[in-house]
Scaffold this motif. Structure first.
Motif, PDB file in Angstrom:
ATOM      1  N   ASN A  20       0.804  -1.218   0.000  1.00 33.19           N
ATOM      2  CA  ASN A  20       0.000   0.000   0.000  1.00 33.19           C
ATOM      3  C   ASN A  20       0.840   1.273   0.000  1.00 33.19           C
ATOM      4  OD1 ASN A  20      -2.431  -1.452   0.109  1.00 33.19           O
ATOM      5  ND2 ASN A  20      -2.235  -1.679   2.325  1.00 33.19           N
ATOM      6  N   GLY A  21       2.160   1.134  -0.084  1.00 32.22           N
ATOM      7  CA  GLY A  21       3.033   2.302  -0.088  1.00 32.22           C
ATOM      8  C   GLY A  21       3.413   2.811   1.286  1.00 32.22           C
ATOM      9  N   VAL A  22       3.039   2.079   2.337  1.00 33.91           N
ATOM     10  CA  VAL A  22       3.373   2.476   3.702  1.00 33.91           C
ATOM     11  C   VAL A  22       4.846   2.138   3.955  1.00 33.91           C
ATOM     12  CG1 VAL A  22       2.871   2.070   6.147  1.00 33.91           C
ATOM     13  CG2 VAL A  22       1.016   2.086   4.476  1.00 33.91           C
ATOM     14  N   VAL A  23       5.580   3.068   4.566  1.00 28.77           N
ATOM     15  CA  VAL A  23       7.004   2.873   4.836  1.00 28.77           C
ATOM     16  C   VAL A  23       7.183   1.785   5.892  1.00 28.77           C
ATOM     17  CG1 VAL A  23       9.105   3.966   5.711  1.00 28.77           C
ATOM     18  CG2 VAL A  23       7.576   5.246   4.205  1.00 28.77           C
ATOM     19  N   LEU A  39       1.427 -11.310   5.136  1.00 29.50           N
ATOM     20  CA  LEU A  39       1.539 -11.653   3.714  1.00 29.50           C
ATOM     21  C   LEU A  39       0.196 -11.430   3.029  1.00 29.50           C
ATOM     22  CD1 LEU A  39       3.594 -14.986   3.953  1.00 29.50           C
ATOM     23  CD2 LEU A  39       4.450 -12.674   3.590  1.00 29.50           C
ATOM     24  N   VAL A  40       0.232 -10.843   1.827  1.00 24.91           N
ATOM     25  CA  VAL A  40      -1.011 -10.574   1.096  1.00 24.91           C
ATOM     26  C   VAL A  40      -1.248 -11.601  -0.007  1.00 24.91           C
ATOM     27  CG1 VAL A  40      -1.009  -8.112   1.618  1.00 24.91           C
ATOM     28  CG2 VAL A  40       0.118  -8.920  -0.465  1.00 24.91           C
ATOM     29  N   ILE A  87       9.618 -10.285  -0.732  1.00 26.79           N
ATOM     30  CA  ILE A  87       9.532  -9.096  -1.572  1.00 26.79           C
ATOM     31  C   ILE A  87       8.466  -8.188  -0.973  1.00 26.79           C
ATOM     32  CG2 ILE A  87       9.025  -8.229  -3.885  1.00 26.79           C
ATOM     33  CD1 ILE A  87      10.124 -10.897  -4.959  1.00 26.79           C
ATOM     34  N   THR A  88       8.785  -6.898  -0.837  1.00 33.76           N
ATOM     35  CA  THR A  88       7.906  -5.954  -0.121  1.00 33.76           C
ATOM     36  C   THR A  88       6.524  -5.811  -0.743  1.00 33.76           C
ATOM     37  OG1 THR A  88       8.897  -4.108  -1.343  1.00 33.76           O
ATOM     38  CG2 THR A  88       9.796  -4.590   0.839  1.00 33.76           C
ATOM     39  N   LYS A  89       6.370  -6.041  -2.047  1.00 36.59           N
ATOM     40  CA  LYS A  89       5.052  -5.871  -2.663  1.00 36.59           C
ATOM     41  C   LYS A  89       4.088  -6.991  -2.276  1.00 36.59           C
ATOM     42  CE  LYS A  89       6.317  -7.952  -7.112  1.00 36.59           C
ATOM     43  NZ  LYS A  89       6.510  -7.674  -8.527  1.00 36.59           N
TER      44      LYS A  89
END
Length: 192
Positions: free
Chosen positions: A129-132, A141-142, A185-187
């Motif tokens: 979601n773009g959160v740091v 995990l999504v 992976i962060t995404k």
């Protein structure tokens, strides 16, 4: 004896950074792999809140680091280095940083959060979601992820606690899924 009791004994029941006797708590210095006595310090509410919230940092409060940077405990020295680096625009902090000596391992630990790097140099990790993301954060995990080198599949919704960040690549973080340390992976994660 509990960790807080051990830290109180070690510090003489004062904040290991500013020597305050009020509102003391255990602060696990990120990125924490072992925690415990070696990975923690006893801090007051003021110090801990300013460490965790850079926008609330009051420079004059940290003049106490002139004393605490000489601590014999690596966790205290790592946090002192981080706060001096955060405040290096103040002028007086650069003199203390120049005097400070850290073993290579402690310096690497102190630098692990990217404190003191210029904004342009800092690698920023962001979730789906773009959160740091910061070292020590918890994520979920999504999507189902196949773990390379094993037959394990990390299921969607799995919580990954106290992540560590890859200092070279903004797309990679590390964390434990079950008993196994994996690169993610962060995404494919969302901060919780």
């Amino acid at each position: 004896m509990s960790l807080i009791e051990q830290l109180k004994e070690r510090s003489g029941s004062v904040c290991e950074l500013c020597a305050s006797k009020e509102n003391l708590a255990v602060y696990e210095v990120p990125p924490v792999s072992t925690g415990g006595m070696d990975g923690s310090l006893l801090g007051c509410e003021t110090c801990i809140s300013q460490i965790e919230n850079p926008d609330s940092t009051i420079a004059n409060h940290w003049r106490c680091l002139n004393d605490s940077m000489w601590s014999e405990h690596e966790a205290v020295k790592a946090v002192a280095w981080r706060m001096l680096s955060r405040l290096k625009s103040e002028g007086w902090t650069q003199d203390l940083l120049d005097m400070m000596y850290l073993e290579d391992e402690t310096l690497k630990w102190a630098q692990a959060t990217g404190e003191g790097e210029e904004a342009g140099e800092k690698i920023i990790h962001r979730d789906v979601n773009g959160v740091v993301l910061n070292a020590g954060d918890n994520v979920v995990l999504v999507k189902d992820l196949k773990v390379k080198g094993s037959s394990m599949v990390a299921k969607q919704g799995t919580a990954v606690r106290r992540i560590s960040l890859d200092r070279e690549n903004a797309e990679y973080i590390e964390g434990k899924v079950g008993a196994q340390q994996i690169v993610i992976i962060t995404k494919y994660v969302k901060k919780i």
